[in-house]
Structure formats: structure tokens, C-alpha cells
Design a protein around this motif. Structure first.
Motif, short mmCIF file in Angstrom:
data_model
loop_
_atom_site.label_atom_id
_atom_site.label_comp_id
_atom_site.label_asym_id
_atom_site.label_seq_id
_atom_site.Cartn_x
_atom_site.Cartn_y
_atom_site.Cartn_z
N LEU A 1 0.47 -34.18 46.24
CA LEU A 1 0.80 -33.15 47.22
C LEU A 1 1.83 -32.13 46.72
N PRO A 2 2.87 -32.53 45.97
CA PRO A 2 3.79 -31.49 45.45
C PRO A 2 3.06 -30.47 44.59
N ASN A 3 2.10 -30.91 43.79
CA ASN A 3 1.34 -29.98 42.95
C ASN A 3 0.43 -29.08 43.79
N ILE A 4 -0.16 -29.64 44.84
CA ILE A 4 -1.04 -28.86 45.71
C ILE A 4 -0.25 -27.78 46.44
N ILE A 5 0.91 -28.13 46.98
CA ILE A 5 1.71 -27.17 47.73
C ILE A 5 2.27 -26.10 46.81
N ALA A 6 2.74 -26.49 45.63
CA ALA A 6 3.30 -25.53 44.69
C ALA A 6 2.23 -24.65 44.05
N GLY A 7 1.00 -25.15 43.96
CA GLY A 7 -0.07 -24.40 43.33
C GLY A 7 -0.11 -24.52 41.83
N HIS A 8 0.70 -25.42 41.29
CA HIS A 8 0.69 -25.68 39.85
C HIS A 8 1.27 -27.07 39.63
N GLU A 9 1.21 -27.55 38.40
CA GLU A 9 1.67 -28.93 38.15
C GLU A 9 3.19 -28.99 38.13
N VAL A 10 3.73 -29.59 39.16
CA VAL A 10 5.17 -29.83 39.28
C VAL A 10 5.50 -31.22 38.75
N VAL A 11 4.64 -32.19 39.08
CA VAL A 11 4.83 -33.57 38.63
C VAL A 11 3.60 -33.98 37.83
N PRO A 12 3.75 -34.79 36.79
CA PRO A 12 2.57 -35.25 36.05
C PRO A 12 1.72 -36.15 36.91
N GLU A 13 0.41 -35.97 36.84
CA GLU A 13 -0.49 -36.81 37.61
C GLU A 13 -1.72 -37.14 36.78
N ARG A 14 -2.26 -38.32 37.02
CA ARG A 14 -3.49 -38.73 36.36
C ARG A 14 -4.33 -39.56 37.31
N ILE A 15 -5.53 -39.07 37.60
CA ILE A 15 -6.51 -39.77 38.43
C ILE A 15 -7.56 -40.32 37.49
N ALA A 16 -7.90 -41.59 37.63
CA ALA A 16 -8.84 -42.21 36.71
C ALA A 16 -9.58 -43.34 37.39
N ALA A 17 -10.69 -43.74 36.78
CA ALA A 17 -11.46 -44.87 37.30
C ALA A 17 -10.95 -46.19 36.74
N GLU A 18 -10.11 -46.11 35.71
CA GLU A 18 -9.55 -47.30 35.08
C GLU A 18 -8.02 -47.18 35.03
N PRO A 19 -7.30 -48.30 34.98
CA PRO A 19 -5.84 -48.25 34.91
C PRO A 19 -5.36 -47.48 33.69
N GLN A 20 -4.24 -46.77 33.86
CA GLN A 20 -3.65 -45.99 32.78
C GLN A 20 -2.16 -46.35 32.63
N PRO A 21 -1.84 -47.63 32.39
CA PRO A 21 -0.42 -48.02 32.35
C PRO A 21 0.36 -47.35 31.24
N ALA A 22 -0.23 -47.17 30.05
CA ALA A 22 0.50 -46.56 28.93
C ALA A 22 0.91 -45.14 29.28
N TRP A 23 0.00 -44.40 29.92
CA TRP A 23 0.33 -43.02 30.31
C TRP A 23 1.47 -43.01 31.31
N LEU A 24 1.40 -43.86 32.33
CA LEU A 24 2.42 -43.88 33.37
C LEU A 24 3.78 -44.29 32.79
N ILE A 25 3.79 -45.29 31.94
CA ILE A 25 5.04 -45.72 31.31
C ILE A 25 5.63 -44.59 30.48
N GLY A 26 4.80 -43.89 29.73
CA GLY A 26 5.29 -42.78 28.91
C GLY A 26 5.90 -41.67 29.75
N GLU A 27 5.26 -41.34 30.88
CA GLU A 27 5.79 -40.29 31.75
C GLU A 27 7.10 -40.73 32.40
N MET A 28 7.21 -42.00 32.77
CA MET A 28 8.46 -42.49 33.34
C MET A 28 9.58 -42.45 32.31
N GLN A 29 9.27 -42.78 31.08
CA GLN A 29 10.29 -42.71 30.03
C GLN A 29 10.78 -41.28 29.83
#
Length: 305
Positions: free
Chosen positions: A239-267
Motif C-alpha cells: 500500500l505505501p508504494n500504491i499510494i506514493a505511485g512509486h516504490e517506497v518500500v522493497p516488495e516481492r510477490i512470488a509463488a514460492e518463498p523468498q527468504p534470502a531476498w527478505l533477509i537481504g532487504e532487512m539487513q
């Protein structure tokens, strides 16, 4: 999740329609639950109810199946939207009259003063059963990877009270201890103290933005959800990205888990102050946008009487 509960939902819908027809209220306001609300409104009309019917919380016609906007004409006399761009989107798509009445979180949540240097990291795996089953294993991996980080004092997982027992049982065997909370007061305290959040796409991402909690957003879609998302052109989901109209926070939608990506973004959020600062600046702008041009919801309801 919906298919398994369909008999109960259908029974509740019919019960709602009977209650409307029996009471013949001066006005009906149905809240969210888009398919349920639209079906109940149509059936109440067919059963003879002639009073105004309003919908509180607009369907996301701007995200998928835009033809739904026109289908709501004659079903709802007005839609009360909680996102500021929705009245324009509904008008552009030929839908019913729509007014922006503000988001409830604006009144419930204040913007905090900065991000603490050290504090709990929020784990937000969703609120429905299917979401929890898909996302809790990912959150476990995030907690394991970041347990020793100098800025992370622990992990807090807010969850609805209806899921409290299930979530407590699920996290009991994790290597990293997690505090599970369920009351509004506990959730507010956790948001205020948090250093960052790993969140599933949903309303909670907007709540985090309105408080000023840096985040990374993921969503593991079930096969049907993922197919619909791809057919819709893989739109932004946070929702922050939708309201802003551009990527404010990193997001990834997938059919399979993406733990490495999420951990990297949190770091990145924890190790690079400029990344979190950029999010906070955007969150300020989002809150200012959402506090502008709000119609009184009670006034909109009463205008139909």
C-alpha cells in the motif's frame, strides 16, 4: 481459505439479507468483505429493499478486474473509500459515487519521532490461516538470520487473538525466541519500539508507514492468486508504494518463498541508515496526502437520508 468457509459465508450472507428485509432500516452500510457485501446488497435489492445502501471500504478495482467498478452501479448508492486516490479511480472506471473518508489508522496511530538505534524487529506473517502457513516458515528464517544483529533486541509477532494459540504453537520450536502479542495496546507498543519490520503485503504495511517503521514487504501467493496477479500485469502490492505511485518500500510477490531476498532487504534497512531515512521521508509524504481532503463519513451517510 474462502472455499473452505463458503457454506458458512453463504449462510451468513442470507442471514444478513433476511435481517435487512425484516428491519427495513432507513439506510444500510455494509463494511468491506467485497464479494460478501456486493452479493448481500444485490440480494437485498432483489428481495425488495428500496433504501440507500452504502459500502465502506472501496474494492480495489484499480488493481484488478476494473470492470467491477461499473458493476457496482445500482448496487451501492455511494462508496466510502479509505485510500485517497480511490474516488478518482472509481470515477475514471465508471463506478458509483465515491468519497474519501480517511483511513481508521490515521486516528489510531501517530507518527513517531525517528527510528530507535536498537529495538525489536517486527515479524508480520499475515492474519489468515493460509497466509500464516505460507509465511511463518519465512519469518522463522528471518529471525534466525538476524538474531545476532547489533540493532535487534528481539522479535515481536503481532497476530489477531483468533490466531494466538496457533501462532504460539508454531513459534514455540524456533531457535530465536519470539514474543507473540495480540491486543491493540501490545501492537501499538511494538510498533512504537520497533527498529524495522518484515511484513506480508496487506493493510499492516500502511499502518507501519503511518507510524514510521521501515519495512520490507513480501507475499507468497497461492497458485490462483499468483495467476491473477500476473494476468493483472504484476501491479504493486504494498500500500505505501500504491499510494506514493512509486516504490517506497522493497516488495516481492512470488509463488514460492523468498527468504534470502527478505533477509537481504532487512539487513539493508538495519545496516544502511540512508535506506531507512528515505523510507521515513516518503512515509511523511504519504501521511500528509492521506490527511488531506477527508470527507466526514457520518456526514456522507446522513446525506442519503
Amino acid at each position: 481459505d474462502v472455499i473452505a468457509r463458503f457454506p458458512l459465508l453463504w449462510w451468513r450472507m442470507r442471514q444478513t439479507v433476511r435481517a435487512i428485509c425484516r428491519a427495513q432500516p432507513a439506510i444500510v452500510v455494509l463494511v468491506d468483505s467485497q464479494v460478501f457485501s456486493a452479493t448481500a446488497a444485490r440480494q437485498a435489492r432483489q428481495a425488495g429493499y428500496e433504501g440507500p445502501i452504502l459500502l465502506y471500504v472501496a474494492p480495489s478495482v484499480w488493481a484488478w478486474k476494473p470492470e467491477r467498478a461499473m458493476e457496482l452501479n445500482g448496487v451501492f448508492d455511494e462508496v466510502l473509500a479509505v485510500l485517497p486516490f480511490e474516488p478518482r479511480a472509481m470515477a475514471d472506471l465508471g463506478g458509483p459515487e465515491t468519497s474519501y473518508v480517511g483511513h481508521p489508522a490515521l486516528a489510531q496511530i501517530g507518527f513517531r519521532n525517528g527510528v530507535p538505534e536498537r529495538g525489536p524487529l517486527l515479524l508480520l506473517p499475515g492474519s489468515r490461516g493460509g497466509e500464516l502457513r505460507r509465511h511463518l516458515p519465512v519469518m522463522e528464517q528471518v529471525a534466525a538470520a538476524l538474531a545476532g544483529h547489533r540493532r535487534v533486541s528481539g522479535f515481536v509477532l503481532p497476530t489477531p487473538s483468533s490466531q494466538l494459540a496457533e501462532v504460539n504453537a508454531a513459534v514455540a520450536g524456533w531457535a530465536s525466541p519470539v514474543k507473540v502479542v495480540s491486543t491493540p495496546e501490545e501492537k501499538a507498543d511494538a510498533f512504537t519500539a520497533a527498529v524495522a519490520a518484515a511484513a506480508v503485503s496487506g493493510t499492516v504495511t500502511l499502518e507501519l508507514a503511518l507510524v514510521g517503521v521501515p519495512m520490507a514487504v513480501t507475499y507468497i501467493a497461492d497458485p490462483g492468486q499468483h495467476r491473477r496477479w500476473v494476468r493483472a500485469g504484476s501491479p504493486r502490492a504494498a500500500l505505501p508504494n500504491i499510494i506514493a505511485g512509486h516504490e517506497v518500500v522493497p516488495e516481492r510477490i512470488a509463488a514460492e518463498p523468498q527468504p534470502a531476498w527478505l533477509i537481504g532487504e532487512m539487513q539493508k534497512l538495519l545496516d544502511a541508515p540512508q535506506v531507512a531515512s528515505a523510507q521515513l521521508e516518503a512515509f511523511h509524504a504519504i501521511r500528509a496526502t492521506m490527511e488531506t481532503g477527508i470527507s466526514d463519513p457520518a456526514g456522507r451517510v446522513l446525506s442519503h437520508l
